[in-house]
Design a protein around this motif. Structure first.
Motif, PDB file in Angstrom:
ATOM      1  N   LEU A   1       5.686  21.527  25.118  1.00  0.00           N
ATOM      2  CA  LEU A   1       6.845  22.393  25.360  1.00  0.00           C
ATOM      3  C   LEU A   1       6.592  23.438  26.437  1.00  0.00           C
ATOM      4  O   LEU A   1       7.527  23.862  27.125  1.00  0.00           O
ATOM      5  CB  LEU A   1       7.276  23.092  24.065  1.00  0.00           C
ATOM      6  CG  LEU A   1       7.925  22.205  23.006  1.00  0.00           C
ATOM      7  CD1 LEU A   1       8.208  23.009  21.742  1.00  0.00           C
ATOM      8  CD2 LEU A   1       9.202  21.555  23.535  1.00  0.00           C
ATOM      9  N   THR A   2       5.346  23.852  26.583  1.00  0.00           N
ATOM     10  CA  THR A   2       5.018  24.848  27.613  1.00  0.00           C
ATOM     11  C   THR A   2       4.583  24.190  28.917  1.00  0.00           C
ATOM     12  O   THR A   2       4.065  24.849  29.811  1.00  0.00           O
ATOM     13  CB  THR A   2       3.911  25.806  27.126  1.00  0.00           C
ATOM     14  OG1 THR A   2       2.722  25.050  26.866  1.00  0.00           O
ATOM     15  CG2 THR A   2       4.344  26.572  25.889  1.00  0.00           C
ATOM     16  N   LEU A   3       4.804  22.868  29.006  1.00  0.00           N
ATOM     17  CA  LEU A   3       4.470  22.093  30.208  1.00  0.00           C
ATOM     18  C   LEU A   3       3.002  22.244  30.607  1.00  0.00           C
ATOM     19  O   LEU A   3       2.666  22.284  31.789  1.00  0.00           O
ATOM     20  CB  LEU A   3       5.393  22.474  31.363  1.00  0.00           C
ATOM     21  CG  LEU A   3       6.894  22.352  31.076  1.00  0.00           C
ATOM     22  CD1 LEU A   3       7.703  22.875  32.248  1.00  0.00           C
ATOM     23  CD2 LEU A   3       7.273  20.923  30.728  1.00  0.00           C
ATOM     24  N   GLY A   4       2.145  22.353  29.607  1.00  0.00           N
ATOM     25  CA  GLY A   4       0.708  22.432  29.861  1.00  0.00           C
ATOM     26  C   GLY A   4       0.163  23.828  30.072  1.00  0.00           C
ATOM     27  O   GLY A   4      -1.047  24.007  30.146  1.00  0.00           O
ATOM     28  N   ILE A   5       1.027  24.822  30.175  1.00  0.00           N
ATOM     29  CA  ILE A   5       0.559  26.195  30.393  1.00  0.00           C
ATOM     30  C   ILE A   5      -0.285  26.662  29.206  1.00  0.00           C
ATOM     31  O   ILE A   5      -1.347  27.261  29.381  1.00  0.00           O
ATOM     32  CB  ILE A   5       1.735  27.156  30.668  1.00  0.00           C
ATOM     33  CG1 ILE A   5       2.383  26.784  32.006  1.00  0.00           C
ATOM     34  CG2 ILE A   5       1.272  28.606  30.662  1.00  0.00           C
ATOM     35  CD1 ILE A   5       3.700  27.477  32.283  1.00  0.00           C
ATOM     36  N   ALA A   6       0.165  26.363  27.990  1.00  0.00           N
ATOM     37  CA  ALA A   6      -0.602  26.751  26.802  1.00  0.00           C
ATOM     38  C   ALA A   6      -1.947  26.032  26.763  1.00  0.00           C
ATOM     39  O   ALA A   6      -2.946  26.588  26.296  1.00  0.00           O
ATOM     40  CB  ALA A   6       0.191  26.468  25.527  1.00  0.00           C
ATOM     41  N   LEU A   7      -2.002  24.807  27.268  1.00  0.00           N
ATOM     42  CA  LEU A   7      -3.270  24.081  27.329  1.00  0.00           C
ATOM     43  C   LEU A   7      -4.242  24.779  28.277  1.00  0.00           C
ATOM     44  O   LEU A   7      -5.427  24.929  27.967  1.00  0.00           O
ATOM     45  CB  LEU A   7      -3.037  22.632  27.775  1.00  0.00           C
ATOM     46  CG  LEU A   7      -4.276  21.757  27.894  1.00  0.00           C
ATOM     47  CD1 LEU A   7      -5.006  21.646  26.559  1.00  0.00           C
ATOM     48  CD2 LEU A   7      -3.907  20.377  28.410  1.00  0.00           C
TER      49      LEU A   7
ATOM     50  N   ARG B   1     -12.790  29.822  20.383  1.00  0.00           N
ATOM     51  CA  ARG B   1     -11.625  29.231  19.725  1.00  0.00           C
ATOM     52  C   ARG B   1     -10.449  29.133  20.690  1.00  0.00           C
ATOM     53  O   ARG B   1     -10.128  30.065  21.402  1.00  0.00           O
ATOM     54  CB  ARG B   1     -11.245  30.044  18.492  1.00  0.00           C
ATOM     55  CG  ARG B   1     -12.323  29.971  17.423  1.00  0.00           C
ATOM     56  CD  ARG B   1     -12.004  30.815  16.229  1.00  0.00           C
ATOM     57  NE  ARG B   1     -10.896  30.208  15.493  1.00  0.00           N
ATOM     58  CZ  ARG B   1     -10.114  30.902  14.677  1.00  0.00           C
ATOM     59  NH1 ARG B   1     -10.283  32.192  14.497  1.00  0.00           N
ATOM     60  NH2 ARG B   1      -9.141  30.289  14.032  1.00  0.00           N
ATOM     61  N   SER B   2      -9.789  27.986  20.673  1.00  0.00           N
ATOM     62  CA  SER B   2      -8.616  27.733  21.507  1.00  0.00           C
ATOM     63  C   SER B   2      -7.351  28.039  20.717  1.00  0.00           C
ATOM     64  O   SER B   2      -7.415  28.402  19.539  1.00  0.00           O
ATOM     65  CB  SER B   2      -8.620  26.260  21.924  1.00  0.00           C
ATOM     66  OG  SER B   2      -8.474  25.460  20.757  1.00  0.00           O
ATOM     67  N   LEU B   3      -6.196  27.851  21.355  1.00  0.00           N
ATOM     68  CA  LEU B   3      -4.931  28.062  20.660  1.00  0.00           C
ATOM     69  C   LEU B   3      -4.814  27.158  19.436  1.00  0.00           C
ATOM     70  O   LEU B   3      -4.408  27.602  18.364  1.00  0.00           O
ATOM     71  CB  LEU B   3      -3.742  27.808  21.595  1.00  0.00           C
ATOM     72  CG  LEU B   3      -3.445  28.879  22.632  1.00  0.00           C
ATOM     73  CD1 LEU B   3      -2.316  28.422  23.556  1.00  0.00           C
ATOM     74  CD2 LEU B   3      -3.094  30.192  21.966  1.00  0.00           C
TER      75      LEU B   3
END
Length: 148
Positions: A101-107, A121-123
């Motif tokens: 949903l964030t188009l990879g920005i959250a990744l 720790r990641s999201l």
């Protein structure tokens, strides 16, 4: 009480994931080819089996997947409890939805978190209450017994 013991960083986690991708996708593709007579990398059967592997194997194998076991890291709960279906669904499914949903920005944010946070720790780790560690199962039991 929450404890992060021997957190694993970006490169080792990436290597474990890449090994999983190779080790799991080749046999799955071969099985689907033998059953259907064709290879389609977007085959839903491969996607479903891959998802089941990603969620179920760590639950059944003390946080390990094949790739993580090879590189010596595993997924554990921050609170020391047994890894379960809820945590793995949050980690894999919900996080995957957020990343999409964030188009990879959250990744990308997650990648920076693993690199720069002390606990690595990641999201998706924060969502699921998990982290990736070098600690073996018996080391975790010893640490949580002492900490309790």
């Amino acid at each position: 009480m929450d404890h992060v013991i021997k957190p694993a960083g970006f490169w080792i986690r990436l290597l474990g994931n890449l090994l999983d991708g190779v080790i799991v996708s080749i046999p799955l593709t071969l099985i689907v080819f033998l059953l259907t007579g064709e290879v389609n990398e977007n085959d839903p059967v491969i996607s479903i089996l891959g998802f089941i592997y990603t969620v179920a194997v760590p639950i059944l194998w003390s946080g390990y997947t094949i790739g993580k076991r090879i590189v010596g890291v595993r997924i554990v709960k921050v609170n020391g409890k047994k890894l379960g279906i809820g945590a793995m669904l949050l980690r894999v499914l919900v996080a995957g939805i957020v990343y999409s949903l964030t188009l990879g920005i959250a990744l990308i944010v997650s990648l920076f978190m693993v690199v720069f946070r002390k606990d690595k720790r990641s999201l998706h780790d924060l969502m699921a209450g998990t982290y990736v560690t070098y600690a073996k199962p018996h080391e975790m039991e010893d640490k949580h017994t002492v900490a309790s």
